[in-house]
Design a protein around this motif. Structure first.
Motif, short mmCIF file in Angstrom:
data_model
loop_
_atom_site.label_atom_id
_atom_site.label_comp_id
_atom_site.label_asym_id
_atom_site.label_seq_id
_atom_site.Cartn_x
_atom_site.Cartn_y
_atom_site.Cartn_z
N THR A 82 0.81 -1.38 0.09
CA THR A 82 -0.03 -0.07 -0.02
C THR A 82 0.88 1.37 -0.11
N PRO A 83 0.41 2.31 -0.48
CA PRO A 83 1.20 3.39 -0.38
C PRO A 83 1.37 3.95 0.81
N GLU A 84 0.73 3.53 2.17
CA GLU A 84 1.17 3.84 3.17
C GLU A 84 2.36 3.08 3.80
N GLN A 85 2.51 1.84 3.48
CA GLN A 85 3.63 0.90 3.71
C GLN A 85 4.90 1.40 3.04
N VAL A 86 4.41 1.64 1.72
CA VAL A 86 5.67 2.34 0.93
C VAL A 86 6.40 3.59 1.81
N LEU A 87 5.54 4.39 2.07
CA LEU A 87 5.92 5.87 2.86
C LEU A 87 6.63 5.38 4.04
N GLU A 88 6.19 4.44 4.62
CA GLU A 88 6.75 4.11 6.14
C GLU A 88 8.31 3.61 5.77
N ALA A 89 8.24 2.65 5.01
CA ALA A 89 9.42 1.88 4.61
C ALA A 89 10.35 2.85 4.07
N ARG A 90 10.12 3.64 3.16
CA ARG A 90 10.82 4.99 2.56
C ARG A 90 11.59 5.60 3.74
N LEU A 91 10.53 6.27 4.70
CA LEU A 91 11.32 6.90 5.77
C LEU A 91 12.21 6.37 6.70
N ASP A 92 11.95 4.84 6.79
CA ASP A 92 12.75 3.92 7.75
C ASP A 92 14.02 3.87 7.12
N GLY A 93 14.06 3.69 5.81
CA GLY A 93 15.39 3.50 4.85
C GLY A 93 16.08 4.84 5.09
N VAL A 94 15.38 6.01 4.83
CA VAL A 94 16.18 7.06 4.92
C VAL A 94 16.88 7.36 6.57
N ASP A 95 16.03 6.94 7.19
CA ASP A 95 16.48 7.18 8.65
C ASP A 95 17.98 6.17 8.87
N LYS A 96 17.82 5.06 8.47
CA LYS A 96 19.02 4.33 8.53
C LYS A 96 20.30 4.63 7.65
N ALA A 97 19.87 5.32 6.51
CA ALA A 97 20.79 5.75 5.46
C ALA A 97 21.68 7.18 5.88
N LEU A 98 20.75 7.98 6.62
CA LEU A 98 21.47 9.03 7.34
C LEU A 98 22.25 9.00 8.21
N THR A 99 21.62 7.86 9.37
CA THR A 99 22.47 7.52 10.45
C THR A 99 23.67 6.87 10.20
N ARG A 100 24.00 6.36 9.22
CA ARG A 100 25.13 5.70 8.61
C ARG A 100 26.00 6.57 8.06
N LEU A 101 25.46 7.64 7.07
CA LEU A 101 26.39 8.57 6.61
C LEU A 101 26.76 9.52 7.19
N LEU A 102 25.95 10.00 8.22
CA LEU A 102 26.33 11.34 8.84
C LEU A 102 27.08 10.73 10.15
N GLY A 103 27.01 9.33 10.48
CA GLY A 103 27.75 9.11 11.78
C GLY A 103 27.16 9.86 13.06
N GLU A 104 28.00 9.73 14.00
CA GLU A 104 27.67 10.54 15.21
C GLU A 104 27.11 12.25 14.91
N HIS A 105 27.64 12.49 13.64
CA HIS A 105 27.15 14.10 13.26
C HIS A 105 25.58 13.99 13.22
N VAL A 106 24.87 12.99 13.06
CA VAL A 106 23.53 12.89 12.81
C VAL A 106 22.68 13.45 14.05
#
Length: 284
Positions: A81-105
């Motif tokens: 569903t679009p709702e599942q897609v949106l939730e997954a997308r934001l979860d992926g962004v969360d994980k990616a920015l946490t990795r890319l920015l490290g402690e700076h996040v």
């Protein structure tokens, strides 16, 4: 921003557009049922509009071959569903920015940039801006790095909707926008444009012939004087239509937000958010 396309792209857009490249987002979207390939991009970006059909996605994304869109939309909505897609997308962004920015996040810079970007986004309006309006209808995330990502997503789609309006006003279809932008020397190389946007050699050649017939391209594929004038009008109109958030923020805060986001963009690029050369190209 006043800001031109290149400034927007290097300071702000790279903080949003990583969503289309990082493995965390792709894993999250395929994890809820989307098929690998083009489907996560089209469904992930369109989900804010709901379970829309391929015609709406092609119209709002503009320079993709509608035939390519129709291969994955609306099938995507039968898998997640679009709702599942949106939730997954934001979860992926969360994980990616946490990795890319490290402690700076968790830094003060991210928190300050998030606050300023959210204030800038409050200067956007939804009239005639379907992709922006759809994303503006979503709730704000809680964490500062996600607030920043969402705010820049709003700024990007707001700017993009205005750019499409300028293309329509100046009589350029999606494929013609790609070809004429390539002719400026700032766009995708031809092979990349065809591959990523799904246009065949025959479709490309037919569109080039149409631009030549209209006097916008010469026989060598370069922009004519009129072609240059059309592209210049498009850029001026795009910048004019994008001023709302920066007028709201004011010159001093805008300069500060650009400074902060340029530093954060450098961090994510240096951390490997993108394949080499991705941010050398501009918006068609």
């Amino acid at each position: 921003m006043a800001g031109d396309e290149k400034r927007f792209k290097t300071a702000f857009d790279s903080l949003h557009a990583l969503v289309y490249f990082v493995p965390e987002v792709d894993a999250a979207l395929t994890g809820v049922g989307l098929r690998p390939g083009r489907m996560p991009y089209f469904a992930g970006r369109a989900a804010a509009m709901g379970a829309v059909g391929p015609e709406v996605v092609a119209a709002t994304f503009y320079n993709f071959n509608p035939e390519v869109v129709a291969r994955v939309i609306p099938r995507a909505w039968t898998l997640a569903t679009p709702e599942q897609v949106l939730e997954a997308r934001l979860d992926g962004v969360d994980k990616a920015l946490t990795r890319l920015l490290g402690e700076h996040v968790k830094s003060d810079d991210v928190a300050e940039a998030a606050e300023l970007a959210r204030e800038a986004a409050a200067g956007c309006t939804g009239e005639g801006r379907p992709l922006y309006a759809a994303h503006a209808g979503l709730g704000w995330p809680g964490e500062p790095h996600l607030v920043l990502w969402h705010a820049i997503t709003l700024l990007r789609e707001y700017r993009g909707d205005g750019h499409i309006a300028a293309l329509v006003l100046n009589g350029l279809s999606g494929i013609e926008a790609l070809i004429s932008h390539h002719a400026t020397g700032r766009g995708f190389v031809t092979a990349a444009a065809k591959l990523t946007r799904g246009w065949s050699d025959e479709q490309w050649e037919a569109a080039e012939a149409g631009l030549r017939d209209r006097g916008l391209l010469d026989d060598g594929g370069a922009l004519t004087e009129e072609g240059i004038a059309v592209r210049d009008r498009i850029e001026v109109a795009t910048e004019s239509a994008a001023r709302g958030p920066w007028n709201r923020l004011g010159a001093e805060k805008t300069a500060r937000l650009e400074e902060l986001c340029r530093g954060l963009s450098a961090r994510v690029v240096e951390a490997g958010a993108y394949p080499a050369g991705v941010f050398t190209q501009g918006r068609p």
